[in-house]
Write a protein that holds these residues in place. Sequence first.
Motif, mmCIF file in Angstrom:
data_model
loop_
_atom_site.group_PDB
_atom_site.id
_atom_site.type_symbol
_atom_site.label_atom_id
_atom_site.label_comp_id
_atom_site.label_asym_id
_atom_site.label_seq_id
_atom_site.Cartn_x
_atom_site.Cartn_y
_atom_site.Cartn_z
ATOM 1 N N ASP A 1 0.827 -1.212 0.000
ATOM 2 C CA ASP A 1 0.000 0.000 0.000
ATOM 3 C C ASP A 1 0.860 1.260 0.000
ATOM 4 N N VAL A 2 1.900 1.264 0.834
ATOM 5 C CA VAL A 2 2.779 2.431 0.922
ATOM 6 C C VAL A 2 3.504 2.639 -0.408
ATOM 7 N N LEU A 3 4.035 1.572 -0.984
ATOM 8 C CA LEU A 3 4.736 1.695 -2.261
ATOM 9 C C LEU A 3 3.797 2.194 -3.363
ATOM 10 N N ARG A 4 2.592 1.674 -3.403
ATOM 11 C CA ARG A 4 1.622 2.108 -4.418
ATOM 12 C C ARG A 4 1.278 3.586 -4.242
ATOM 13 N N ARG A 5 1.022 4.000 -2.987
ATOM 14 C CA ARG A 5 0.691 5.415 -2.739
ATOM 15 C C ARG A 5 1.824 6.332 -3.186
ATOM 16 N N LEU A 6 3.066 5.947 -2.890
ATOM 17 C CA LEU A 6 4.208 6.761 -3.313
ATOM 18 C C LEU A 6 4.275 6.865 -4.840
ATOM 19 N N ARG A 7 4.078 5.749 -5.509
ATOM 20 C CA ARG A 7 4.135 5.743 -6.978
ATOM 21 C C ARG A 7 3.023 6.595 -7.574
ATOM 22 N N VAL A 8 1.816 6.438 -7.055
ATOM 23 C CA VAL A 8 0.670 7.186 -7.577
ATOM 24 C C VAL A 8 0.833 8.683 -7.298
ATOM 25 N N ARG A 9 1.332 9.022 -6.091
ATOM 26 C CA ARG A 9 1.579 10.424 -5.740
ATOM 27 C C ARG A 9 2.538 11.086 -6.734
ATOM 28 N N GLN A 10 3.447 10.306 -7.264
ATOM 29 C CA GLN A 10 4.418 10.826 -8.231
ATOM 30 C C GLN A 10 3.897 10.762 -9.667
ATOM 31 N N ASN A 11 2.653 10.308 -9.836
ATOM 32 C CA ASN A 11 2.048 10.157 -11.171
ATOM 33 C C ASN A 11 2.907 9.286 -12.084
ATOM 34 N N ARG A 12 3.405 8.175 -11.533
ATOM 35 C CA ARG A 12 4.244 7.268 -12.297
ATOM 36 C C ARG A 12 3.496 5.968 -12.530
ATOM 37 N N THR A 13 3.784 5.325 -13.630
ATOM 38 C CA THR A 13 3.133 4.066 -13.966
ATOM 39 C C THR A 13 3.931 2.891 -13.396
ATOM 40 N N LEU A 14 3.260 1.762 -13.300
ATOM 41 C CA LEU A 14 3.942 0.533 -12.897
ATOM 42 C C LEU A 14 5.087 0.227 -13.853
ATOM 43 N N ARG A 15 4.830 0.421 -15.139
ATOM 44 C CA ARG A 15 5.848 0.114 -16.157
ATOM 45 C C ARG A 15 7.092 0.979 -15.952
ATOM 46 N N GLU A 16 6.874 2.262 -15.690
ATOM 47 C CA GLU A 16 7.986 3.182 -15.478
ATOM 48 C C GLU A 16 8.850 2.750 -14.289
ATOM 49 N N SER B 1 14.894 -7.508 0.627
ATOM 50 C CA SER B 1 15.452 -6.197 0.958
ATOM 51 C C SER B 1 16.127 -5.572 -0.264
ATOM 52 N N GLU B 2 16.747 -6.385 -1.104
ATOM 53 C CA GLU B 2 17.387 -5.874 -2.315
ATOM 54 C C GLU B 2 16.351 -5.318 -3.278
ATOM 55 N N LEU B 3 15.239 -6.035 -3.426
ATOM 56 C CA LEU B 3 14.174 -5.572 -4.313
ATOM 57 C C LEU B 3 13.545 -4.288 -3.773
ATOM 58 N N LEU B 4 13.321 -4.238 -2.465
ATOM 59 C CA LEU B 4 12.766 -3.022 -1.864
ATOM 60 C C LEU B 4 13.688 -1.835 -2.101
ATOM 61 N N ALA B 5 14.983 -2.035 -1.925
ATOM 62 C CA ALA B 5 15.941 -0.954 -2.151
ATOM 63 C C ALA B 5 15.897 -0.486 -3.603
ATOM 64 N N SER B 6 15.755 -1.420 -4.516
ATOM 65 C CA SER B 6 15.688 -1.080 -5.934
ATOM 66 C C SER B 6 14.411 -0.295 -6.253
ATOM 67 N N ILE B 7 13.284 -0.720 -5.694
ATOM 68 C CA ILE B 7 12.011 -0.022 -5.918
ATOM 69 C C ILE B 7 12.076 1.383 -5.315
ATOM 70 N N CYS B 8 12.619 1.483 -4.115
ATOM 71 C CA CYS B 8 12.748 2.794 -3.469
ATOM 72 C C CYS B 8 13.666 3.702 -4.285
ATOM 73 N N GLY B 9 14.741 3.137 -4.818
ATOM 74 C CA GLY B 9 15.630 3.919 -5.677
ATOM 75 C C GLY B 9 14.903 4.433 -6.906
ATOM 76 N N ALA B 10 14.081 3.587 -7.502
ATOM 77 C CA ALA B 10 13.307 3.989 -8.681
ATOM 78 C C ALA B 10 12.291 5.076 -8.338
ATOM 79 N N LEU B 11 11.778 5.042 -7.117
ATOM 80 C CA LEU B 11 10.816 6.053 -6.674
ATOM 81 C C LEU B 11 11.505 7.301 -6.125
ATOM 82 N N GLY B 12 12.811 7.207 -5.909
ATOM 83 C CA GLY B 12 13.559 8.347 -5.393
ATOM 84 C C GLY B 12 13.279 8.653 -3.935
#
Length: 121
Positions: free
Chosen positions: A10-25, A49-60
């Motif tokens: 939920d937190v990851l989705r909210r962050l992505r949506v708040r940034q107006n970014r797509t799943l693909r991006e 943890s590696e995947l989370l770090a990568s997703i967080c990096g992509a979300l900035g």
Amino acid sequence: MILLRQLLGDVLRRLRVRQNRTLREVSTLARVSLGYLSEVERGQKEASSELLASICGALGVPLSQVLREVSDQFALAELQAAPVMADMPEHERLPIPETVPGGMTGPEFDGFPEVKDMVAA
């Protein structure tokens, strides 16, 4: 039961949506398949943890910020479930320590105001 993977998703989705970014991006930047990222966001998969770090990096956003938000949501969910626990016999309850870990005790420690604010809202 409160599932950590659902709160995290939920937190990851909210962050992505708040940034107006797509799943693909985000999946491209994080170098994870779109389908897997979607499953993580829906709480269907446990992310390493590696995947989370990568997703967080992509979300900035720092991983610590995501984990802090998940922790706050988890605390809120636990507080909302507390009345159910109050009906549980004392001998079945888990012991609650008298002090908060990390030395945050005494009159100068006023609990966690962020969680109190969420409960009051």
